[in-house]
Design a protein around this motif. Structure first.
Motif, mmCIF file in Angstrom:
data_model
loop_
_atom_site.group_PDB
_atom_site.id
_atom_site.type_symbol
_atom_site.label_atom_id
_atom_site.label_comp_id
_atom_site.label_asym_id
_atom_site.label_seq_id
_atom_site.Cartn_x
_atom_site.Cartn_y
_atom_site.Cartn_z
ATOM 1 N N THR A 163 0.825 -1.208 0.000
ATOM 2 C CA THR A 163 0.000 0.000 0.000
ATOM 3 C C THR A 163 0.860 1.259 0.000
ATOM 4 O O THR A 163 0.608 2.182 -0.769
ATOM 5 N N SER A 164 1.892 1.285 0.842
ATOM 6 C CA SER A 164 2.740 2.483 0.936
ATOM 7 C C SER A 164 3.422 2.790 -0.404
ATOM 8 O O SER A 164 3.573 3.961 -0.779
ATOM 9 N N GLU A 165 3.805 1.759 -1.144
ATOM 10 C CA GLU A 165 4.442 1.960 -2.448
ATOM 11 C C GLU A 165 3.431 2.497 -3.469
ATOM 12 O O GLU A 165 3.742 3.371 -4.269
ATOM 13 N N ILE A 166 2.206 1.956 -3.426
ATOM 14 C CA ILE A 166 1.161 2.414 -4.350
ATOM 15 C C ILE A 166 0.779 3.856 -4.043
ATOM 16 O O ILE A 166 0.550 4.657 -4.955
ATOM 17 N N VAL A 167 0.745 4.210 -2.765
ATOM 18 C CA VAL A 167 0.449 5.595 -2.363
ATOM 19 C C VAL A 167 1.471 6.544 -2.976
ATOM 20 O O VAL A 167 1.116 7.601 -3.515
ATOM 21 N N LYS A 168 2.742 6.179 -2.917
ATOM 22 C CA LYS A 168 3.794 7.027 -3.495
ATOM 23 C C LYS A 168 3.651 7.161 -5.010
ATOM 24 O O LYS A 168 3.844 8.225 -5.574
ATOM 25 N N LEU A 169 3.301 6.057 -5.679
ATOM 26 C CA LEU A 169 3.175 6.073 -7.136
ATOM 27 C C LEU A 169 1.930 6.808 -7.627
ATOM 28 O O LEU A 169 1.954 7.430 -8.688
ATOM 29 N N THR A 170 0.839 6.723 -6.876
ATOM 30 C CA THR A 170 -0.414 7.317 -7.330
ATOM 31 C C THR A 170 -0.719 8.672 -6.708
ATOM 32 O O THR A 170 -1.543 9.416 -7.231
ATOM 33 N N GLY A 171 -0.098 8.965 -5.572
ATOM 34 C CA GLY A 171 -0.394 10.215 -4.881
ATOM 35 C C GLY A 171 -1.723 10.175 -4.135
ATOM 36 O O GLY A 171 -2.239 11.215 -3.716
ATOM 37 N N ARG A 172 -2.284 9.005 -3.945
ATOM 38 C CA ARG A 172 -3.565 8.848 -3.243
ATOM 39 C C ARG A 172 -3.317 8.514 -1.775
ATOM 40 O O ARG A 172 -2.231 8.085 -1.394
ATOM 41 N N ARG A 173 -4.353 8.699 -0.961
ATOM 42 C CA ARG A 173 -4.278 8.372 0.461
ATOM 43 C C ARG A 173 -4.273 6.850 0.651
ATOM 44 O O ARG A 173 -4.877 6.119 -0.137
ATOM 45 N N PRO A 174 -3.648 6.381 1.748
ATOM 46 C CA PRO A 174 -3.644 4.934 2.020
ATOM 47 C C PRO A 174 -5.055 4.351 2.126
ATOM 48 O O PRO A 174 -5.306 3.246 1.625
ATOM 49 N N THR A 175 -5.970 5.068 2.754
ATOM 50 C CA THR A 175 -7.334 4.542 2.893
ATOM 51 C C THR A 175 -8.003 4.377 1.541
ATOM 52 O O THR A 175 -8.768 3.432 1.329
ATOM 53 N N TYR A 176 -7.701 5.271 0.619
ATOM 54 C CA TYR A 176 -8.260 5.189 -0.727
ATOM 55 C C TYR A 176 -7.738 3.943 -1.443
ATOM 56 O O TYR A 176 -8.502 3.170 -2.023
ATOM 57 N N VAL A 177 -6.427 3.719 -1.378
ATOM 58 C CA VAL A 177 -5.812 2.554 -2.022
ATOM 59 C C VAL A 177 -6.354 1.261 -1.403
ATOM 60 O O VAL A 177 -6.678 0.308 -2.117
ATOM 61 N N LYS A 178 -6.503 1.234 -0.078
ATOM 62 C CA LYS A 178 -7.041 0.042 0.590
ATOM 63 C C LYS A 178 -8.491 -0.205 0.191
ATOM 64 O O LYS A 178 -8.903 -1.354 0.017
ATOM 65 N N ASP A 179 -9.271 0.865 0.067
ATOM 66 C CA ASP A 179 -10.668 0.719 -0.336
ATOM 67 C C ASP A 179 -10.771 0.154 -1.751
ATOM 68 O O ASP A 179 -11.556 -0.760 -2.015
ATOM 69 N N ILE A 180 -9.968 0.680 -2.670
ATOM 70 C CA ILE A 180 -9.979 0.176 -4.048
ATOM 71 C C ILE A 180 -9.539 -1.287 -4.065
ATOM 72 O O ILE A 180 -10.141 -2.120 -4.752
ATOM 73 N N THR A 181 -8.513 -1.614 -3.279
ATOM 74 C CA THR A 181 -8.033 -2.992 -3.208
ATOM 75 C C THR A 181 -9.145 -3.921 -2.724
ATOM 76 O O THR A 181 -9.367 -4.995 -3.299
ATOM 77 N N ALA A 182 -9.855 -3.514 -1.677
ATOM 78 C CA ALA A 182 -10.942 -4.348 -1.143
ATOM 79 C C ALA A 182 -12.031 -4.548 -2.184
ATOM 80 O O ALA A 182 -12.582 -5.648 -2.329
ATOM 81 N N ARG A 183 -12.348 -3.521 -2.927
ATOM 82 C CA ARG A 183 -13.396 -3.628 -3.936
ATOM 83 C C ARG A 183 -12.936 -4.478 -5.128
ATOM 84 O O ARG A 183 -13.726 -5.221 -5.699
ATOM 85 N N LEU A 184 -11.670 -4.371 -5.494
ATOM 86 C CA LEU A 184 -11.141 -5.225 -6.556
ATOM 87 C C LEU A 184 -11.175 -6.695 -6.115
ATOM 88 O O LEU A 184 -11.455 -7.584 -6.916
#
Length: 195
Positions: A163-184
């Motif tokens: 998650t921390s790596e994806i946050v750096k690459l996308t510029g999104r918040r960790p909660t946002y990345v985790k939410d998208i991951t859960a939905r995927l």
């Protein structure tokens, strides 16, 4: 008189400006054209050829803000948007008609797009419903229909990024990345092994 959109809602990878006219949600024709994958000239020919099928309760022209300033834009009511999708006969048309029924006609209320984050969670909820209703051979058949941001998160998760790596690459918040991951994960595009 310039009419400003009352809200924004998303269908897959397209964000729609929603205009509230007399309690009915109307959307711009160019957004319908884009989400259905119809070239502009084809869209104009389609509307012209079937103009008699679009009454005043289905199609109108208003002055609305655009990136180029206030301009005349064609808008469609939920019935009009569904009619365009029936005439278009594209791969996305059936799913779009369901979305029109759920969202524009008010049978379901997705969260409105927040300026800081795109409306991907609502998009992925729709994707989950589509997978169940369309009986796709594989959830991977849905990947081309995902919003670009969701596809990026999917690709990074499948590469094993945290998650921390994806946050750096996308510029999104960790909660946002985790939410998208859960939905995927919920629609079967990610397994439990994808952190």
């Amino acid at each position: 008189m310039i009419i400003h959109p009352a809200a924004q809602v998303a269908f897959l990878d397209t964000t729609f400006d929603v205009f509230d006219l007399n309690g009915t949600r109307w959307v711009r024709g160019d957004h319908i054209r884009t989400t259905l994958g119809i070239p502009q000239t084809t869209f104009k020919r389609l509307i012209k050829a079937h103009r008699s099928e679009f009454g005043a309760a289905m199609m109108a022209t208003i002055t609305a803000p655009t990136p180029g300033g206030a301009q005349q834009v064609r808008i469609f009511s939920p019935r009009g948007a569904a009619r365009v999708a029936m005439l278009a006969r594209t791969d996305r048309a059936a799913a779009f008609r369901d979305w029109v029924s759920d969202v524009l006609e008010g049978k379901a209320q997705p969260p409105l797009a927040h300026p800081e984050e795109p409306a991907l969670p609502a998009t992925l909820d729709l994707a989950a419903r589509l997978v169940r209703s369309m009986a796709l051979p594989s959830p991977d058949d849905l990947v081309p229909l995902l919003a670009p941001e969701a596809r990026r998160v999917l690709r990074y998760r499948r590469l094993g990024l945290m998650t921390s790596e994806i946050v750096k690459l996308t510029g999104r918040r960790p909660t946002y990345v985790k939410d998208i991951t859960a939905r995927l994960r919920a629609i079967g595009l990610l397994g439990a092994s994808h952190v």
